[in-house]
Write a protein that holds these residues in place. Structure first.
Motif, mmCIF file in Angstrom:
data_model
loop_
_atom_site.group_PDB
_atom_site.id
_atom_site.type_symbol
_atom_site.label_atom_id
_atom_site.label_comp_id
_atom_site.label_asym_id
_atom_site.label_seq_id
_atom_site.Cartn_x
_atom_site.Cartn_y
_atom_site.Cartn_z
ATOM 1 N N UNK A 1 0.659 -1.356 0.116
ATOM 2 C CA UNK A 1 0.428 -0.371 0.280
ATOM 3 C C UNK A 1 1.244 1.591 0.213
ATOM 4 N N UNK A 2 1.567 0.630 0.973
ATOM 5 C CA UNK A 2 2.983 2.626 0.721
ATOM 6 C C UNK A 2 3.502 2.469 -0.388
ATOM 7 N N UNK A 3 4.305 1.610 -1.071
ATOM 8 C CA UNK A 3 4.769 1.673 -2.822
ATOM 9 C C UNK A 3 3.577 2.411 -3.347
ATOM 10 N N UNK A 4 2.600 1.200 -3.632
ATOM 11 C CA UNK A 4 1.606 1.832 -4.473
ATOM 12 C C UNK A 4 0.636 2.999 -4.288
ATOM 13 N N UNK A 5 -0.172 3.294 -2.981
ATOM 14 C CA UNK A 5 -0.854 4.129 -3.296
ATOM 15 C C UNK A 5 0.185 5.036 -2.141
ATOM 16 N N UNK A 6 1.270 5.537 -1.917
ATOM 17 C CA UNK A 6 1.476 6.725 -0.890
ATOM 18 C C UNK A 6 0.595 6.762 0.417
ATOM 19 N N UNK A 7 0.540 5.695 0.806
ATOM 20 C CA UNK A 7 -0.754 5.527 2.523
ATOM 21 C C UNK A 7 0.341 4.487 2.935
ATOM 22 N N UNK A 8 0.551 5.010 4.627
ATOM 23 C CA UNK A 8 1.222 4.811 5.523
ATOM 24 C C UNK A 8 -0.230 3.907 6.478
ATOM 25 N N UNK A 9 0.007 3.257 7.448
ATOM 26 C CA UNK A 9 -0.852 2.699 8.318
ATOM 27 C C UNK A 9 -0.400 1.976 9.426
ATOM 28 N N UNK A 10 -0.820 2.584 10.806
ATOM 29 C CA UNK A 10 -0.182 2.431 12.252
ATOM 30 C C UNK A 10 -1.070 0.809 12.396
ATOM 31 N N UNK A 11 -1.047 0.135 12.102
ATOM 32 C CA UNK A 11 -2.117 -1.179 12.599
ATOM 33 C C UNK A 11 -0.982 -1.942 13.586
#
Length: 98
Positions: free
Chosen positions: A88-98
Motif C-alpha cells: 500500500x505504501x509503494x502503490x498508493x503512497x499511504x502508511x498505516x499503523x496497525x
C-alpha cells in the motif's frame, strides 16, 4: 526464502448489493496463511469489517481516487500484514499503523 503472499482479488466496482459482500466473504473464508484479500468497491463497505472481525481476520480500509479498498488477512499472519502495508505504501503512497 519465502515467497510473497498470494493476493486474492475481488473487483466489485460494477456489482450491485449484496454480491460484493457475498464475494468478499467467500474469498475471505478461502484464505490460508500467506494469502490476503484485496477488494475494490465504488462505495464504502459498511458490514464487511464486522464480519471479517468475527471470522478472525484483520483488515484495513482506505479510499483512493474514488475507489474504496479493503485488504484482509488472517489476524496472526504478521508476514502478510507487513507485506500488505509495504504494498500500500509503494502503490498508493499511504502508511498505516496497525
Amino acid at each position: 526464502m519465502s515467497s510473497a503472499p498470494l493476493e486474492k482479488s475481488v473487483d466489485a466496482r460494477e456489482l450491485e448489493a449484496p454480491l460484493p459482500l457475498e464475494y468478499a466473504i467467500k474469498t475471505a473464508r478461502s484464505l490460508k496463511q500467506n494469502e490476503y484479500l484485496k477488494m475494490r468497491r465504488r462505495m464504502r463497505p459498511c458490514k464487511l469489517g464486522g464480519i471479517l472481525d468475527a471470522m478472525g481476520m484483520s483488515h484495513l480500509y482506505f479510499e483512493d481516487n474514488h475507489t474504496h479498498y479493503v485488504f484482509a488477512w488472517h489476524r496472526y499472519d504478521n508476514t502478510t500484514k507487513q507485506y500488505i502495508l509495504e504494498k500500500i505504501k509503494n502503490e498508493y503512497g499511504r502508511t498505516f499503523a496497525i
